[in-house]
Design an enzyme around this catalytic site. Structure first.
Site, PDB file in Angstrom:
ATOM      1  N   ARG A   1     -10.759   0.290  14.817  1.00  0.00           N
ATOM      2  CA  ARG A   1     -10.383   0.904  13.675  1.00  0.00           C
ATOM      3  C   ARG A   1     -11.749   0.392  12.362  1.00  0.00           C
ATOM      4  O   ARG A   1     -12.328   1.150  11.989  1.00  0.00           O
ATOM      5  CB  ARG A   1      -9.238   0.861  12.953  1.00  0.00           C
ATOM      6  CG  ARG A   1      -8.738   1.615  11.787  1.00  0.00           C
ATOM      7  CD  ARG A   1      -7.279   1.720  11.423  1.00  0.00           C
ATOM      8  NE  ARG A   1      -6.628   0.438  11.158  1.00  0.00           N
ATOM      9  CZ  ARG A   1      -5.273   0.172  10.688  1.00  0.00           C
ATOM     10  NH1 ARG A   1      -4.636   1.128  10.811  1.00  0.00           N
ATOM     11  NH2 ARG A   1      -4.993  -1.106  10.671  1.00  0.00           N
TER      12      ARG A   1
ATOM     13  N   CYS B   1      13.057  24.677   1.469  1.00  0.00           N
ATOM     14  CA  CYS B   1      12.021  25.481   0.617  1.00  0.00           C
ATOM     15  C   CYS B   1      11.131  24.110   0.195  1.00  0.00           C
ATOM     16  O   CYS B   1      11.464  23.318   0.261  1.00  0.00           O
ATOM     17  CB  CYS B   1      12.598  26.062  -0.413  1.00  0.00           C
ATOM     18  SG  CYS B   1      14.097  27.357   0.342  1.00  0.00           S
ATOM     19  N   MET B   2      10.294  24.572  -0.705  1.00  0.00           N
ATOM     20  CA  MET B   2       9.635  23.732  -1.322  1.00  0.00           C
ATOM     21  C   MET B   2      10.026  22.702  -2.211  1.00  0.00           C
ATOM     22  O   MET B   2       9.849  21.637  -2.289  1.00  0.00           O
ATOM     23  CB  MET B   2       8.132  24.187  -2.282  1.00  0.00           C
ATOM     24  CG  MET B   2       7.275  23.386  -2.916  1.00  0.00           C
ATOM     25  SD  MET B   2       5.927  23.933  -3.784  1.00  0.00           S
ATOM     26  CE  MET B   2       4.929  24.667  -2.304  1.00  0.00           C
ATOM     27  N   ASP B   3      11.104  23.252  -2.923  1.00  0.00           N
ATOM     28  CA  ASP B   3      11.709  22.203  -4.126  1.00  0.00           C
ATOM     29  C   ASP B   3      13.203  22.446  -3.942  1.00  0.00           C
ATOM     30  O   ASP B   3      13.734  21.568  -4.537  1.00  0.00           O
ATOM     31  CB  ASP B   3      11.593  22.987  -5.486  1.00  0.00           C
ATOM     32  CG  ASP B   3       9.932  23.224  -5.637  1.00  0.00           C
ATOM     33  OD1 ASP B   3       9.310  22.308  -5.222  1.00  0.00           O
ATOM     34  OD2 ASP B   3       9.864  24.247  -6.097  1.00  0.00           O
TER      35      ASP B   3
ATOM     36  N   TYR C   1      14.517  31.539   3.429  1.00  0.00           N
ATOM     37  CA  TYR C   1      13.311  32.426   3.741  1.00  0.00           C
ATOM     38  C   TYR C   1      13.507  32.910   5.203  1.00  0.00           C
ATOM     39  O   TYR C   1      14.065  31.852   6.089  1.00  0.00           O
ATOM     40  CB  TYR C   1      11.971  31.696   3.693  1.00  0.00           C
ATOM     41  CG  TYR C   1      11.451  31.512   2.130  1.00  0.00           C
ATOM     42  CD1 TYR C   1      11.304  32.833   1.469  1.00  0.00           C
ATOM     43  CD2 TYR C   1      11.616  30.363   1.714  1.00  0.00           C
ATOM     44  CE1 TYR C   1      10.873  32.399  -0.055  1.00  0.00           C
ATOM     45  CE2 TYR C   1      11.135  30.181   0.358  1.00  0.00           C
ATOM     46  CZ  TYR C   1      10.909  31.183  -0.384  1.00  0.00           C
ATOM     47  OH  TYR C   1      10.532  31.010  -1.889  1.00  0.00           O
TER      48      TYR C   1
ATOM     49  N   LYS D   1       0.911  -1.183  -0.012  1.00  0.00           N
ATOM     50  CA  LYS D   1       0.056   0.058   0.009  1.00  0.00           C
ATOM     51  C   LYS D   1       1.005   1.399  -0.084  1.00  0.00           C
ATOM     52  O   LYS D   1       1.910   1.147   0.173  1.00  0.00           O
ATOM     53  CB  LYS D   1      -1.094   0.025   1.335  1.00  0.00           C
ATOM     54  CG  LYS D   1      -0.089   0.133   2.437  1.00  0.00           C
ATOM     55  CD  LYS D   1      -1.166   0.016   3.463  1.00  0.00           C
ATOM     56  CE  LYS D   1      -0.500   0.019   4.988  1.00  0.00           C
ATOM     57  NZ  LYS D   1      -1.465   0.167   6.073  1.00  0.00           N
TER      58      LYS D   1
ATOM     59  N   ARG E   1       0.808 -11.058   7.112  1.00  0.00           N
ATOM     60  CA  ARG E   1       1.006  -9.713   6.539  1.00  0.00           C
ATOM     61  C   ARG E   1       2.205  -8.846   7.027  1.00  0.00           C
ATOM     62  O   ARG E   1       2.017  -8.359   7.910  1.00  0.00           O
ATOM     63  CB  ARG E   1      -0.231  -8.908   6.775  1.00  0.00           C
ATOM     64  CG  ARG E   1      -1.488  -9.527   6.664  1.00  0.00           C
ATOM     65  CD  ARG E   1      -2.825  -8.823   6.759  1.00  0.00           C
ATOM     66  NE  ARG E   1      -2.873  -8.121   8.082  1.00  0.00           N
ATOM     67  CZ  ARG E   1      -3.473  -8.281   9.198  1.00  0.00           C
ATOM     68  NH1 ARG E   1      -3.762  -9.703   9.233  1.00  0.00           N
ATOM     69  NH2 ARG E   1      -3.251  -7.576  10.117  1.00  0.00           N
TER      70      ARG E   1
END
Length: 386
Positions: free
Chosen positions: A141, A318-320, A270, A43, A226
């Site tokens: 659950r 940063c994001m990237d 930043y 998964k 599992r």
């Protein structure tokens, strides 16, 4: 470490060690008794490692069945040619019953209306809808309570379009040795299976063990185990570490895209939460950020491996992209620092030059678990299978 290659389009990527994945799968398979099946959990894109390529490796290493979390994940495996049984580890929406039948995907079932709709759909196609009955023994659950199981089975077993292929539960505290809660869940489950058998109802494959239970509790293996996170070389708990040798499968790499020696006092990234404290601090940039799974909460806390050095990440991630610092003149004598260059290989997670940063190391800095670390890295970074 192998010579690392990277995608043509970006100098940041994941490396997946297929040989390590194969050895981990065989290590778990070897723990199981004759006749006990291995269900490999793939998964969340195999915990970020790539579901289809990993499933192919696992199949060759002894996997008998696979488990996923969503219908879409099951379809992906089927369309890639995976023919082994596939269990969806929850009950999906009723609207998808035709898709389940068409792709021969086994849902977990614990709702009578869903079960009957699934059976009707299967019968209308001259098929039999196989399912696994989920029992809630204490995880709270999904699933039926033990006291509800017999009545539920009697209410749906008349249907020619349904077949119970398995009965399972999930342990909440399998990584706790001599835990009272684990023993209680185990007793509730075994009592439920006994009740089904005494009532003449076939439970199908009986399974309850996740990764820690598979390692720590061989007496609970039943018909199938599992296994999830352990396949990818990560331990679910410190308790399991001495019991089984596992090899990390994922490494996260990048190459330096820019270097500079900013003046003393200059800020980096930043908010300028980091300023260059002295001369001869080199700032290097790598093209990986929080959109790639490198959590912004790691800003200023983590290190990277490059050129035989451990270098501190500096400034806000940063994001990237993110930056790290090389203290060219200030390193300790036994580990001299040296400038880095554009194109130099950087390891964010994995082994390089005899040193290693693990998913557990990163998880500790983030106050989370290794599962989340690899899942996050797998969201956007391209995967290279080595």
């Amino acid at each position: 470490m192998r010579n690392s290659t990277c995608p043509d389009t970006r100098w940041a990527w994941i490396e997946i060690d297929q040989a390590a994945l194969r050895r981990n799968t065989r290590a778990f398979k070897s723990r199981l008794g004759r006749g006990t099946q291995l269900m490999c959990v793939v998964k969340a894109d195999a915990y970020g490692h790539g579901a289809v390529p990993c499933a192919r490796v696992m199949r060759g290493a002894g996997a008998d069945q696979f488990a996923v979390a969503t219908v879409e994940e099951g379809i992906e495996l089927r369309e890639a040619g995976i023919e082994e049984p596939i269990l969806i580890l929850s009950e999906p929406p009723m609207e998808c019953v035709a898709t389940l039948v068409n792709y021969d995907l086994m849902p977990s079932i614990y709702n009578e209306d869903f079960a009957l709709a699934y059976g009707e759909c299967a019968a209308s196609m001259d098929r039999v809808g196989r399912y696994h009955l989920a029992v809630d023994t204490g995880m709270n659950r999904i699933g039926l309570l033990p006291k509800e199981v017999l009545e539920f089975r009697r209410a749906i077993d008349f249907h020619r379009g349904l077949e119970c292929a398995g009965t399972f539960t999930h342990f909440a505290t399998a990584d706790v040795l001599e835990g009272w809660d684990f023993d209680l869940q185990w007793k509730r489950f075994t009592d439920t299976i006994t009740a089904l058998e005494q009532a003449g109802l076939n439970p199908g494959l009986v399974h309850c063990d996740n990764t820690p239970a598979t390692i720590l509790h061989p007496e609970t293996h039943f018909d199938m185990c599992r296994v999830g996170v352990g396949l990818y070389g990560m331990h679910p708990s410190e308790v399991t570490v001495p019991r089984l040798d596992l090899e990390p499968v994922m490494s996260v790499r990048a190459r330096v895209t820019r270097t500079a020696f900013p003046p003393v006092g200059e800020g980096v990234s930043y908010g300028y939460v980091y300023r260059v404290p002295k001369q001869n601090i080199q700032i290097a940039t790598i093209p990986i950020g929080y959109a790639d799974g490198l959590s912004r909460n790691l800003s200023g806390k983590m290190e990277v491996l490059v050129g035989g050095m451990r270098c501190r990440q500096v400034g806000r991630i940063c994001m990237d992209q993110c930056m790290f610092a090389v203290d060219v003149n200030g390193a300790r004598s036994y580990r001299p620092a040296h400038p880095v260059s554009c194109g130099d290989l950087v390891t964010i997670m994995g082994e390089q030059d005899g040193d290693c940063i693990t998913a557990d190391d990163i998880a500790a800095l983030r106050d989370t678990i290794n599962y989340e670390v690899t899942c996050n890295f797998g969201m956007r970074l391209e995967k290279v299978y080595v």
